[in-house]
Structure formats: structure tokens, C-alpha cells
Motif scaffolding. Structure first.
Motif, PDB file in Angstrom:
ATOM      1  N   ILE B   4       0.854  -1.199   0.000  1.00 45.18           N
ATOM      2  CA  ILE B   4       0.000   0.000   0.000  1.00 45.18           C
ATOM      3  C   ILE B   4       0.884   1.240   0.000  1.00 45.18           C
ATOM      4  O   ILE B   4       1.819   1.356   0.795  1.00 45.18           O
ATOM      5  N   ARG B   5       0.609   2.139  -0.931  1.00 48.23           N
ATOM      6  CA  ARG B   5       1.432   3.347  -1.086  1.00 48.23           C
ATOM      7  C   ARG B   5       1.054   4.382  -0.019  1.00 48.23           C
ATOM      8  O   ARG B   5      -0.129   4.588   0.268  1.00 48.23           O
ATOM      9  N   VAL B   6       2.086   4.990   0.547  1.00 57.41           N
ATOM     10  CA  VAL B   6       1.829   6.090   1.485  1.00 57.41           C
ATOM     11  C   VAL B   6       1.683   7.360   0.664  1.00 57.41           C
ATOM     12  O   VAL B   6       2.451   7.604  -0.265  1.00 57.41           O
ATOM     13  N   LEU B   7       0.675   8.146   0.969  1.00 60.90           N
ATOM     14  CA  LEU B   7       0.427   9.363   0.195  1.00 60.90           C
ATOM     15  C   LEU B   7       1.600  10.321   0.322  1.00 60.90           C
ATOM     16  O   LEU B   7       2.085  10.545   1.427  1.00 60.90           O
ATOM     17  N   ASN B   9       3.596  13.821   0.616  1.00 60.49           N
ATOM     18  CA  ASN B   9       3.274  14.936   1.498  1.00 60.49           C
ATOM     19  C   ASN B   9       2.452  16.040   0.836  1.00 60.49           C
ATOM     20  O   ASN B   9       1.548  16.604   1.425  1.00 60.49           O
TER      21      ASN B   9
END
Lengths: 307, 91
Positions: B4-7, B9
Motif C-alpha cells: 500500500i502506497r503512502v500518500l 506529502n
């Protein structure tokens, strides 16, 4: 000469005119700001009075002699503590003390479970990118809009078949389902506003994502977590509908206990004792808010990130 | 397993998010009314009211899907126009 003096005079006149306009603009601005602040103060006073007057009336009536229950004097008259004695005594079959303990247990467990699941869910919804995230938020919103009265009969049938009627879990489970969407929504909006540069800095310093969450994000989110905890606790504390159907005398909550208050005479509605019980029931909430007041400081993270 | 990709900034919020939330809420109640309608039909109870309510939710759901598709098209068009402008300006 006059050709030179002419424009100079015009310039002076223009600057004087400009200065006058600036002064007028300043005056208008100041007047506008003053009227705005007056309006804000008046609104704040009206809202405060609107919210506090019923509570004030409850306190006044709780200290009034039973014979003067319907006295409309807006200040303390015929002062007595008897109503508190009546509310807390068990002679008439009222169990306010036990009900307080039950509400504390149910509210406490509900709050802890809601926070446990709500923090992780809110972090994922605010920070992680996965498919159908918006739809998950919508389903949570839909669940929070679901009318509690529609669940009453199915819950009663289900818990009867499980033998859960009169147990704590029969109230904790529905309370969690009502308070969890509130918890998630409150925390999502907070996590979204949080400066993520801090988390990134932690990652650069060698923290894993879980460590960054635990050591950086969670302490910074403390004000939101405490605010949400209080909201969840109040939601659980004030719940009446489900509690009135799924509890027995041993597990009844304060809202149910107060609704079932009996007076010393048959068919007598003990309004003053009910008011006293209402004050007693409100006190734990006030204490809770006062204890965590320092934690609930908006903008704790302000100044944490520059630029 | 897909990670899962972290958004990032500075990522702007997805313009479809509001519609997605509404889709979720309408879908939640739609599923609820669907179950009630089916149970009413099977048990022989009056299901007309439930079915009509379900129809209203289905129409609302379809309308939201159309809105979502339009937003997606607009976002795609804007992005491709921006990319084209970027290619033209680069030497």
C-alpha cells in the motif's frame, strides 16, 4: 513659476486627499472590526446562556424542597440536601450508585475499544492510498446515520437467543457501533491536517513506518485522541434507547436508572430527586473534561514545521 | 502482495473523494433496502414501499457514478493538457 507651482499644489492636494481617504478607511475598518467583535461576544453570550440555563435550572431545582418543586423563582429558595440523599439512597429501590458504576464500565470499555480501532482506521484512511478509500468512508458515514431504533428489535432477538440480556457486552457492542464512526471521522480530519514532514523526517532518521506512527504521530495526535475519547465516552454515557431494553436491574445505566426513579409516595414523580440525580450524573463528565482540559489544546503542532 | 502506497506529502486531495463518500453512504443504505426488499418478498410481506425506496437509492447511486465518471474525464483531460504544455515548453 505658476506652471511649476500648479502641479506641486495638485500633488499636495492629492496626497492630502489620499491621506484623508486612508484615515477614513482605517476608521471604517476599525468600526467594522468593533461591530464584528461585539456581534461575536453577543452571540457567545446568547449561546452560552441557551446551553447553560437548563443545567442551571436543574441545579436550582435539585436543591429545592419537595414542597416547592414547581416554584418558578429563578434562584435558590427553600434550600435542602434531602433530594441528594433521596437520589443516592437505595431504600426506595433506586440504585444510582450501581448505575453510575455500570455506566463507567460500559463507557470506559466502549471508549478504549473505539480508540483502539479508530486510531488505526483513521490513520489508514487519512494517510494511506488504497482503492475504494472514499467508499469505505461513505460506508462508515452510512453506518453512523443508521437509526438506532431500527436496530432495537433485531438486537433484542439476537441477544435473547445468545443469553446476553442483562450483560455488559449487550450494551458495549451496540455502543461501539454508534461511537466508532464518530471516532474515525474526528480522527481522520485531524490526521489529514497533521504536518507529515515530521513523519518523513522520522523515516529519514531510520524509523519504520510503524515506529514513526507510534513515536511521532501518536504523541502529536494526543489532543485529538483525548477529544475523541471524551466524545465517545459522552455518546456511550448518554445512550438510553438500547440500554432501556437490554439491561436488567443489575446492569442498568444511569440514564435508565434516572428514568425509572420512584418517589416516596405511589404515583408520585420525584422531580427534585431526578434533578439531583441529573446533577450527580453530570459531575463525572465535567471532571473528565477538566482532567483532560490541558491535553485538549488546539494547535499543539503549530510551529512544529517551518516553511 | 501489493504494497500500500503512502500518500506523498504534497499530494492534492482526489477531487472524486467527495463523490466516493456519497457513493459509499448511498450504497450502504441501498444494500440494506435490497436485503429488506428480498426478505419481504420471500416472506410474502408488502414489499412495494421497500422496493420503491430501493429504486430511489439505485437511481441516486447511478447518478453519482455518472458524476464520478465526468470528474475522472475532466481530471484526465486537465492532466494530459498539462503534460502536453510541459513537453512543448521543454527544449
Amino acid at each position: 513659476m505658476s506652471a511649476i507651482a500648479g502641479p506641486a499644489t495638485t500633488q499636495a492636494e492629492t496626497s492630502a486627499l489620499r491621506g484623508e481617504r486612508t484615515t477614513t478607511a482605517h476608521k471604517v475598518g476599525r468600526r467594522k472590526r468593533r461591530s464584528q467583535s461585539t456581534r461575536t461576544i453577543v452571540s457567545a453570550i446568547v449561546i452560552s446562556l441557551w446551553c447553560l440555563l437548563p443545567f442551571y435550572w436543574m441545579i436550582v431545582t435539585s436543591f429545592r424542597d419537595v414542597g416547592y418543586t414547581f416554584d418558578t423563582t429563578p434562584w435558590f429558595t427553600h434550600f435542602t440536601f434531602d433530594n441528594y440523599v433521596t437520589a443516592l439512597s437505595t431504600n426506595l429501590g433506586n440504585h444510582l450508585g450501581l448505575a453510575l458504576l455500570n455506566s463507567l464500565i460500559i463507557g470506559g470499555v466502549t471508549t478504549v475499544v473505539c480508540l483502539l480501532f479508530g486510531i488505526f482506521a483513521a490513520y489508514a484512511l487519512a494517510r494511506l492510498d488504497f482503492r475504494m478509500k472514499g467508499i469505505v468512508m461513505g460506508v462508515i458515514l452510512g453506518a453512523s446515520m443508521f437509526p438506532g431504533v431500527a436496530l432495537l428489535t433485531p438486537l433484542f432477538q439476537l441477544f435473547t437467543s445468545w443469553g446476553w440480556i442483562g450483560t455488559y457486552q449487550a450494551l458495549i457492542l451496540p455502543d461501539i457501533s454508534f461511537a466508532l464512526p464518530l471516532t474515525v471521522y474526528t480522527l481522520v480530519s485531524f490526521f489529514r491536517e497533521m504536518p507529515w514532514d515530521l513523519e518523513e523526517a522520522a523515516r529519514i532518521d531510520g524509523c519504520t513506518q510503524a515506529q514513526a506512527f507510534r513515536k511521532i504521530i501518536l504523541p502529536l495526535a494526543a489532543p485529538a485522541v483525548f477529544t475523541t475519547a471524551i466524545l465517545a465516552f459522552i455518546a456511550s454515557w448518554n445512550e438510553y434507547l438500547i440500554a432501556s431494553q437490554l439491561t436488567t436491574d443489575a446492569t442498568q445505566t444511569v440514564t435508565v436508572a434516572i428514568a425509572g426513579f420512584t418517589g416516596s409516595q405511589p404515583h408520585q414523580e420525584p422531580y427534585t430527586a431526578v434533578m439531583a440525580a441529573g446533577v450527580v450524573v453530570t459531575v463525572p463528565l465535567v471532571i473528565l473534561v477538566l482532567i483532560f482540559q490541558r491535553r485538549i489544546v488546539a494547535g499543539l503542532t503549530a510551529g512544529g514545521v517551518k516553511g | 502482495m501489493k504494497r500500500i502506497r503512502v500518500l506523498p506529502n504534497n499530494q492534492a486531495r482526489d477531487p472524486r473523494e467527495g463523490v466516493d463518500v456519497m457513493l459509499g453512504a448511498v450504497g450502504f443504505f441501498g444494500v440494506g433496502f435490497f436485503v429488506i426488499t428480498v426478505v419481504s418478498e420471500i416472506t410474502g410481506a408488502d414489499a412495494l414501499g421497500w422496493a420503491l425506496t430501493l429504486l430511489a437509492f439505485v437511481i441516486a447511486f447511478a447518478g453519482l457514478l455518472v458524476v464520478r465518471r465526468r470528474i475522472t474525464d475532466r481530471v484526465t483531460a486537465t492532466r494530459s493538457a498539462e503534460e502536453a504544455a510541459g513537453h512543448r515548453s521543454s527544449p
